[in-house]
Design a protein around this motif. Structure first.
Motif, mmCIF file in Angstrom:
data_model
loop_
_atom_site.group_PDB
_atom_site.id
_atom_site.type_symbol
_atom_site.label_atom_id
_atom_site.label_comp_id
_atom_site.label_asym_id
_atom_site.label_seq_id
_atom_site.Cartn_x
_atom_site.Cartn_y
_atom_site.Cartn_z
ATOM 1 N N ALA A 177 0.897 4.065 -2.909
ATOM 2 C CA ALA A 177 0.680 5.487 -2.634
ATOM 3 C C ALA A 177 1.850 6.318 -3.147
ATOM 4 O O ALA A 177 1.655 7.396 -3.728
ATOM 5 C CB ALA A 177 0.488 5.707 -1.131
ATOM 6 N N ARG A 178 3.056 5.819 -2.948
ATOM 7 C CA ARG A 178 4.231 6.535 -3.427
ATOM 8 C C ARG A 178 4.226 6.606 -4.958
ATOM 9 O O ARG A 178 4.510 7.660 -5.555
ATOM 10 C CB ARG A 178 5.501 5.839 -2.935
ATOM 11 C CG ARG A 178 6.786 6.602 -3.306
ATOM 12 C CD ARG A 178 8.031 5.908 -2.774
ATOM 13 N NE ARG A 178 8.099 5.939 -1.327
ATOM 14 C CZ ARG A 178 7.959 4.881 -0.542
ATOM 15 N NH1 ARG A 178 7.746 3.675 -1.095
ATOM 16 N NH2 ARG A 178 8.013 5.001 0.767
ATOM 17 N N SER A 179 3.849 5.504 -5.608
ATOM 18 C CA SER A 179 3.793 5.486 -7.076
ATOM 19 C C SER A 179 2.734 6.469 -7.593
ATOM 20 O O SER A 179 2.938 7.187 -8.588
ATOM 21 C CB SER A 179 3.485 4.077 -7.574
ATOM 22 O OG SER A 179 4.509 3.167 -7.179
ATOM 23 N N LEU A 180 1.583 6.475 -6.915
ATOM 24 C CA LEU A 180 0.522 7.417 -7.324
ATOM 25 C C LEU A 180 0.988 8.861 -7.169
ATOM 26 O O LEU A 180 0.727 9.701 -8.033
ATOM 27 C CB LEU A 180 -0.744 7.162 -6.497
ATOM 28 C CG LEU A 180 -1.932 8.077 -6.802
ATOM 29 C CD1 LEU A 180 -2.357 7.926 -8.258
ATOM 30 C CD2 LEU A 180 -3.096 7.772 -5.853
ATOM 31 N N THR A 181 1.708 9.119 -6.075
ATOM 32 C CA THR A 181 2.220 10.486 -5.846
ATOM 33 C C THR A 181 3.207 10.866 -6.940
ATOM 34 O O THR A 181 3.148 11.976 -7.489
ATOM 35 C CB THR A 181 2.887 10.569 -4.479
ATOM 36 O OG1 THR A 181 1.937 10.229 -3.460
ATOM 37 C CG2 THR A 181 3.427 11.980 -4.239
ATOM 38 N N TYR A 182 4.120 9.947 -7.265
ATOM 39 C CA TYR A 182 5.074 10.222 -8.342
ATOM 40 C C TYR A 182 4.356 10.465 -9.671
ATOM 41 O O TYR A 182 4.727 11.367 -10.450
ATOM 42 C CB TYR A 182 6.044 9.048 -8.498
ATOM 43 C CG TYR A 182 7.030 8.919 -7.353
ATOM 44 C CD1 TYR A 182 7.374 10.028 -6.585
ATOM 45 C CD2 TYR A 182 7.616 7.680 -7.047
ATOM 46 C CE1 TYR A 182 8.270 9.895 -5.539
ATOM 47 C CE2 TYR A 182 8.517 7.550 -6.010
ATOM 48 C CZ TYR A 182 8.834 8.669 -5.254
ATOM 49 O OH TYR A 182 9.728 8.547 -4.220
ATOM 50 N N PHE A 183 3.319 9.643 -9.907
ATOM 51 C CA PHE A 183 2.583 9.790 -11.155
ATOM 52 C C PHE A 183 1.888 11.159 -11.230
ATOM 53 O O PHE A 183 1.883 11.816 -12.281
ATOM 54 C CB PHE A 183 1.540 8.665 -11.282
ATOM 55 C CG PHE A 183 0.668 8.798 -12.497
ATOM 56 C CD1 PHE A 183 1.147 8.412 -13.745
ATOM 57 C CD2 PHE A 183 -0.624 9.309 -12.397
ATOM 58 C CE1 PHE A 183 0.345 8.543 -14.867
ATOM 59 C CE2 PHE A 183 -1.415 9.438 -13.519
ATOM 60 C CZ PHE A 183 -0.935 9.043 -14.756
ATOM 61 N N LYS A 241 0.829 -1.213 0.000
ATOM 62 C CA LYS A 241 0.000 0.000 0.000
ATOM 63 C C LYS A 241 0.859 1.257 0.000
ATOM 64 O O LYS A 241 0.562 2.232 -0.678
ATOM 65 C CB LYS A 241 -0.938 -0.005 1.201
ATOM 66 C CG LYS A 241 -2.029 -1.054 1.106
ATOM 67 C CD LYS A 241 -2.949 -0.998 2.324
ATOM 68 C CE LYS A 241 -4.055 -2.039 2.195
ATOM 69 N NZ LYS A 241 -4.978 -2.012 3.360
ATOM 70 N N THR A 242 1.936 1.227 0.767
ATOM 71 C CA THR A 242 2.842 2.382 0.803
ATOM 72 C C THR A 242 3.469 2.608 -0.556
ATOM 73 O O THR A 242 3.590 3.741 -1.037
ATOM 74 C CB THR A 242 3.930 2.160 1.856
ATOM 75 O OG1 THR A 242 3.312 1.977 3.140
ATOM 76 C CG2 THR A 242 4.885 3.342 1.918
ATOM 77 N N GLN A 243 3.874 1.470 -1.190
ATOM 78 C CA GLN A 243 4.486 1.584 -2.505
ATOM 79 C C GLN A 243 3.498 2.113 -3.527
ATOM 80 O O GLN A 243 3.824 2.941 -4.383
ATOM 81 C CB GLN A 243 5.017 0.202 -2.940
ATOM 82 C CG GLN A 243 5.779 0.228 -4.258
ATOM 83 C CD GLN A 243 7.034 1.084 -4.184
ATOM 84 O OE1 GLN A 243 7.702 1.132 -3.146
ATOM 85 N NE2 GLN A 243 7.348 1.782 -5.280
#
Length: 372
Positions: A24-30, A20-22
């Motif tokens: 969320a981090r990927s969505l933020t980067y996107f 889930k953290t990964q």
């Protein structure tokens, strides 16, 4: 056994939390990447295919002003009514101006009588001059005859002297007649249309007729009267605007474009236009001119101190300049109003991809601007 189960559940939960953290981090980067790409695209598109929502329908706004003063006798049109060129809009009380025309006509008749009297005086002076000239010729012939007879001894010296005296008297009378003729011509002035007295009264009569025509305020072109607050009996003063007239035969767009979007724009470049009143419709036009200056804040306001169109932004780092646009053929059911808002996309021919994306944005704006 009971202690082993919680430990097993804890081990299983750790990978799920990491996933889930990964995510969320990927969505933020996107999201950051998408924002960055959109930012780069907006900078690029602002140069090669600029757009602006600071467009206004512009036109010839005429303040109809009376050239004579008087009470308003009749109002022939209603507020916001469409009129044709030459239609009578307002009539100022005409009776005083009709009297001025009659007075000017009487003055012309009096001047004509005076003119004919001057002609008669000139004719009398000419007759007197002719008579005096004939008398001189007769006296000169007599003096020559007496001179011959005196040599022959037929007449006396006294008779000769008397003939010479008559010649001098006749010459003096001729000089007086010539002076009288010259005086009559001078006092009467030039003959014909160049006579100053006749020309003066003719000018007064024409001015009186012109003032009578000025009592009817007419439409200078096809257009619409707006914001009319006149009533019968109001006093119209010379030089004070009475009506606001919009020439509907000559409407154009003025788009206030940021200076960093003007790099590739030039006269003749095509544009696409969206009006709030016509959702889903895209109209076309072309640039006619690009303003050389702007000043201050506003829409189509003109700065009184500079005479330049006001720019609708106070930000000194990106002033806006007027770009004038003419419409291509508009459908008959499109009714433009002065000052109406428009969204304009410019197509300077710098990027095929950029113009295709601009078409998409213009299509979207044709609906978004309607509901916004």
């Amino acid at each position: 056994m009971s202690d082993a189960k919680p430990a097993e559940n804890s081990v299983q939960a750790e990978p799920a939390a990491k996933d889930k953290t990964q995510q969320a981090r990927s969505l933020t980067y996107f999201i950051f990447l998408a924002v960055f790409v959109m930012w780069i695209y907006s900078l690029w598109a602002d140069r090669v295919t600029p757009m602006t929502d600071q467009g206004r329908v512009n036109g010839e706004l005429i303040r109809i002003t009376p050239q004579v003063s008087g009470p308003i006798a009749q109002i022939h049109v209603a507020n916001n009514a469409a009129v044709s060129k030459g239609d009578v809009l307002v009539t100022i009380e005409q009776q005083p101006f009709k009297l001025e025309v009659q007075a000017a006509q009487l003055a012309l008749e009096e001047a004509a009588q005076s003119y004919h009297a001057d002609d008669a005086a000139i004719n009398v002076a000419k007759a007197n001059e002719s008579s005096a000239r004939a008398a001189v010729n007769n006296a000169r012939q007599n003096a020559e005859r007496y001179r011959v007879l005196l040599k022959k001894g037929t007449v006396s010296q006294a008779a000769m002297d008397d003939s010479l005296t008559k010649l001098k008297t006749a010459e003096a009378s001729l000089a007086q007649a010539l002076s009288a003729l010259e005086k009559a011509r001078y006092e009467s002035g030039p003959r014909g249309e160049n006579n100053p007295e006749i020309q003066a009264v003719l000018n007064k009569r024409e001015q009186a007729k012109l003032n009578l025509e000025y009592t009817e305020l007419r439409a200078p072109a096809n257009g619409i009267l707006t914001n009319m607050t006149l009533a019968q009996g109001n006093y119209a003063s010379t030089g004070q605007p009475l009506l606001t007239f919009i020439n509907t035969d000559n409407l154009w767009l003025t788009a206030m474009v940021r200076e960093n979007s003007l790099a590739y724009l030039k006269a003749g470049d095509p544009v696409k236009i969206v009006f709030d009143a016509y959702p889903g419709q895209v109209f076309t036009g072309s640039i006619t001119s690009i303003g050389a200056g702007s000043s201050g804040n506003g829409g189509l306001q003109v700065n009184a101190s500079t005479g330049l169109l006001d720019s609708p932004t106070a930000n000194p780092s990106a002033q806006r300049f007027p770009v004038n646009i003419k419409f291509d053929a508009l459908p008959a059911d499109v009714n433009l109003r002065y000052g109406g808002r428009a969204v304009i996309g410019f197509y300077p021919g710098q990027s095929y991809l950029g113009e295709k994306l601009a078409n998409l944005w213009i299509w979207a704006w044709s609906y978004i601007s309607y509901v916004s």
